[in-house]
Scaffold this motif. Sequence first.
Motif, PDB file in Angstrom:
ATOM      1  N   GLY A 172       0.813  -1.208   0.000  1.00  9.15           N
ATOM      2  CA  GLY A 172       0.000   0.000   0.000  1.00  9.15           C
ATOM      3  C   GLY A 172       0.845   1.256   0.000  1.00  9.15           C
ATOM      4  N   PRO A 173       0.205   2.421  -0.180  1.00 11.97           N
ATOM      5  CA  PRO A 173       0.933   3.697  -0.235  1.00 11.97           C
ATOM      6  C   PRO A 173       1.797   3.965   0.999  1.00 11.97           C
ATOM      7  CG  PRO A 173      -1.322   3.998  -0.998  1.00 11.97           C
ATOM      8  CD  PRO A 173      -1.240   2.596  -0.465  1.00 11.97           C
ATOM      9  N   ALA A 174       1.385   3.469   2.155  1.00  9.35           N
ATOM     10  CA  ALA A 174       2.152   3.710   3.378  1.00  9.35           C
ATOM     11  C   ALA A 174       3.544   3.099   3.328  1.00  9.35           C
ATOM     12  CB  ALA A 174       1.393   3.152   4.589  1.00  9.35           C
ATOM     13  N   PHE A 175       3.762   2.131   2.424  1.00  8.02           N
ATOM     14  CA  PHE A 175       5.020   1.391   2.405  1.00  8.02           C
ATOM     15  C   PHE A 175       5.850   1.650   1.145  1.00  8.02           C
ATOM     16  CE2 PHE A 175       2.062  -1.107   5.039  1.00  8.02           C
ATOM     17  CZ  PHE A 175       2.759  -1.063   6.242  1.00  8.02           C
ATOM     18  N   VAL A 176       5.614   2.775   0.485  1.00  8.50           N
ATOM     19  CA  VAL A 176       6.347   3.093  -0.732  1.00  8.50           C
ATOM     20  C   VAL A 176       7.854   3.128  -0.475  1.00  8.50           C
ATOM     21  CG1 VAL A 176       6.825   4.903  -2.411  1.00  8.50           C
ATOM     22  CG2 VAL A 176       4.469   4.317  -1.874  1.00  8.50           C
ATOM     23  N   LYS A 177       8.282   3.832   0.554  1.00 10.13           N
ATOM     24  CA  LYS A 177       9.712   3.955   0.843  1.00 10.13           C
ATOM     25  C   LYS A 177      10.315   2.645   1.328  1.00 10.13           C
ATOM     26  CE  LYS A 177       9.567   8.908   1.870  1.00 10.13           C
ATOM     27  NZ  LYS A 177       9.812   9.969   2.884  1.00 10.13           N
ATOM     28  N   ALA A 178       9.505   1.819   1.960  1.00 10.38           N
ATOM     29  CA  ALA A 178      10.003   0.541   2.486  1.00 10.38           C
ATOM     30  C   ALA A 178      10.335  -0.441   1.374  1.00 10.38           C
ATOM     31  CB  ALA A 178       8.971  -0.073   3.438  1.00 10.38           C
ATOM     32  N   ARG A 179       9.806  -0.212   0.159  1.00 10.01           N
ATOM     33  CA  ARG A 179      10.037  -1.146  -0.947  1.00 10.01           C
ATOM     34  C   ARG A 179      11.521  -1.271  -1.284  1.00 10.01           C
ATOM     35  NH1 ARG A 179       6.413  -4.737  -2.334  1.00 10.01           N
ATOM     36  NH2 ARG A 179       7.429  -4.857  -4.362  1.00 10.01           N
ATOM     37  N   SER A 180      12.301  -0.230  -1.004  1.00 11.61           N
ATOM     38  CA  SER A 180      13.736  -0.279  -1.320  1.00 11.61           C
ATOM     39  C   SER A 180      14.521  -1.099  -0.306  1.00 11.61           C
ATOM     40  CB  SER A 180      14.309   1.144  -1.385  1.00 11.61           C
ATOM     41  OG  SER A 180      14.200   1.786  -0.116  1.00 11.61           O
ATOM     42  N   LYS A 181      13.912  -1.391   0.835  1.00 15.36           N
ATOM     43  CA  LYS A 181      14.606  -2.109   1.905  1.00 15.36           C
ATOM     44  C   LYS A 181      14.076  -3.522   2.120  1.00 15.36           C
ATOM     45  CE  LYS A 181      15.530   2.113   4.564  1.00 15.36           C
ATOM     46  NZ  LYS A 181      15.333   2.788   5.888  1.00 15.36           N
ATOM     47  N   TYR A 182      12.801  -3.749   1.784  1.00 15.37           N
ATOM     48  CA  TYR A 182      12.175  -5.023   2.108  1.00 15.37           C
ATOM     49  C   TYR A 182      11.460  -5.598   0.887  1.00 15.37           C
ATOM     50  CZ  TYR A 182      12.711  -3.237   6.884  1.00 15.37           C
ATOM     51  OH  TYR A 182      13.209  -2.714   8.043  1.00 15.37           O
ATOM     52  N   ASP A 183      11.198  -6.885   0.951  1.00 15.87           N
ATOM     53  CA  ASP A 183      10.387  -7.558  -0.051  1.00 15.87           C
ATOM     54  C   ASP A 183       9.594  -8.650   0.642  1.00 15.87           C
ATOM     55  OD1 ASP A 183       9.318  -8.121  -2.540  1.00 15.87           O
ATOM     56  OD2 ASP A 183      11.265  -8.011  -3.544  1.00 15.87           O
ATOM     57  N   LEU A 184       8.703  -9.278  -0.086  1.00 14.08           N
ATOM     58  CA  LEU A 184       7.955 -10.397   0.477  1.00 14.08           C
ATOM     59  C   LEU A 184       8.909 -11.438   1.048  1.00 14.08           C
ATOM     60  CD1 LEU A 184       5.195 -11.412  -2.112  1.00 14.08           C
ATOM     61  CD2 LEU A 184       4.839 -10.231   0.049  1.00 14.08           C
ATOM     62  N   ASN A 185       8.572 -11.973   2.210  1.00 12.33           N
ATOM     63  CA  ASN A 185       9.257 -13.175   2.685  1.00 12.33           C
ATOM     64  C   ASN A 185       8.652 -14.369   1.957  1.00 12.33           C
ATOM     65  OD1 ASN A 185      11.005 -12.050   4.698  1.00 12.33           O
ATOM     66  ND2 ASN A 185       9.220 -11.797   6.020  1.00 12.33           N
ATOM     67  N   ILE A 186       9.504 -15.252   1.450  1.00 12.27           N
ATOM     68  CA  ILE A 186       9.064 -16.436   0.728  1.00 12.27           C
ATOM     69  C   ILE A 186       9.665 -17.668   1.388  1.00 12.27           C
ATOM     70  CG2 ILE A 186       9.123 -17.682  -1.463  1.00 12.27           C
ATOM     71  CD1 ILE A 186       7.487 -15.196  -1.743  1.00 12.27           C
ATOM     72  N   PHE A 187       8.818 -18.665   1.637  1.00 16.48           N
ATOM     73  CA  PHE A 187       9.265 -19.943   2.187  1.00 16.48           C
ATOM     74  C   PHE A 187       8.614 -21.046   1.361  1.00 16.48           C
ATOM     75  CE2 PHE A 187       8.239 -23.579   4.953  1.00 16.48           C
ATOM     76  CZ  PHE A 187       9.514 -23.950   5.366  1.00 16.48           C
ATOM     77  N   GLU A 188       9.408 -21.980   0.880  1.00 20.48           N
ATOM     78  CA  GLU A 188       8.885 -23.047   0.026  1.00 20.48           C
ATOM     79  C   GLU A 188       9.257 -24.408   0.598  1.00 20.48           C
ATOM     80  OE1 GLU A 188       8.988 -24.499  -4.688  1.00 20.48           O
ATOM     81  OE2 GLU A 188       9.949 -22.612  -4.062  1.00 20.48           O
ATOM     82  N   GLU A 189       8.335 -25.358   0.511  1.00 24.22           N
ATOM     83  CA  GLU A 189       8.612 -26.711   0.981  1.00 24.22           C
ATOM     84  C   GLU A 189       7.723 -27.712   0.252  1.00 24.22           C
ATOM     85  OE1 GLU A 189       7.799 -27.037   5.138  1.00 24.22           O
ATOM     86  OE2 GLU A 189       5.667 -26.617   4.936  1.00 24.22           O
TER      87      GLU A 189
END
Length: 251
Positions: A172-189
Motif C-alpha cells: 500500500g501507499p504507506a510502504f512506498v519507501k520501504a520497498r527499497s529495503k524489504y520484499d515479500l518473505n518467501i518460504f517453500e517446501e
Amino acid sequence: MKCRYVCVMDVGPRSEQEDCILIEHQVYQEDCLTNRSDYESDFIMMAVCDGMGGHDAGEEASRFVCEKLNTIIDLVEFSGKSLQTIMSVVQNSSCHCLPRGSGTTLAGLMVKDDRVIVFNAGDSRVYRIEGEMIDCVSRDHSLVQDLLDKGLISDEDAFHHPYKNVVNFGIGPAFVKARSKYDLNIFEEKISDSALYLICSDGVSDIIRNRDLREALGADPLAGADALMDALKDIRLKDNTSFIIAQISHS
C-alpha cells in the motif's frame, strides 16, 4: 488436490473490520464469519490481510489486495520470483487507487503439485501444524523481529513488547519507501498430507503463545476453530481477528 478449510473472522473491539480473507476465489470481510468447506483445484491460493491507515482506509487496503490477488490467481506462475513480481504490480497499483497513508499486511500460501509457497509482508503469519507441533513458517517485518534477530530481546520479551505492532513493511501507499529495503518473505517446501496450515492476522498471534494456540486447536485443528476463537475471546480480543485453517492433500 483437495483442500479442506475453515475461515473465521471477528471484528473484536474495533468499530470496523479491516481484516480481509481470500480463499476459494472468494473474498470475505465480515464482522462475524465462520465458513467451512472443501474443494478441488490444481492450483490453490489463500491469504489473510490486515489493513491499517485509519477509518475506512484500512478496510479498503486489505480488500484491495485480496481482490487483486483473486483476479490473478489463475495467471500467477508457480514460483517465488513470479509472486514477487506480481506483488510489485499490486503495490504500484495501490499507490494510484488507495488513500495516502493506507496499507495492509499480507500472509498466505499457494500450492501446486507437491509444493507449497508461503509468503508474507508485515506481521500477519503462517503456521505449519504437524501432529502436536506448531511452527511459524513466515517471518514478521517488524521492529520486534529486528530486535529478536539481533539477539537484543528474548521470545518472551517480544510477546510483551510495547511496540510489537510496529511493522516495517506491507502493501500500500504507506510502504512506498520501504520497498527499497524489504520484499515479500518467501518460504517453500514439499507439502505433506499430515500437515495443516494456519494463516492469521496479528489479532491471533499478538495475544496467544504458540503452545497455547496449538493446545486450543486440539487433536483435530479443522474442528478446533471454534475452540480457538473461544480461547482468544477468553483472553480478550484486542483487534480484528481472522484466520484460516487449511489441510491440503493429493487425494
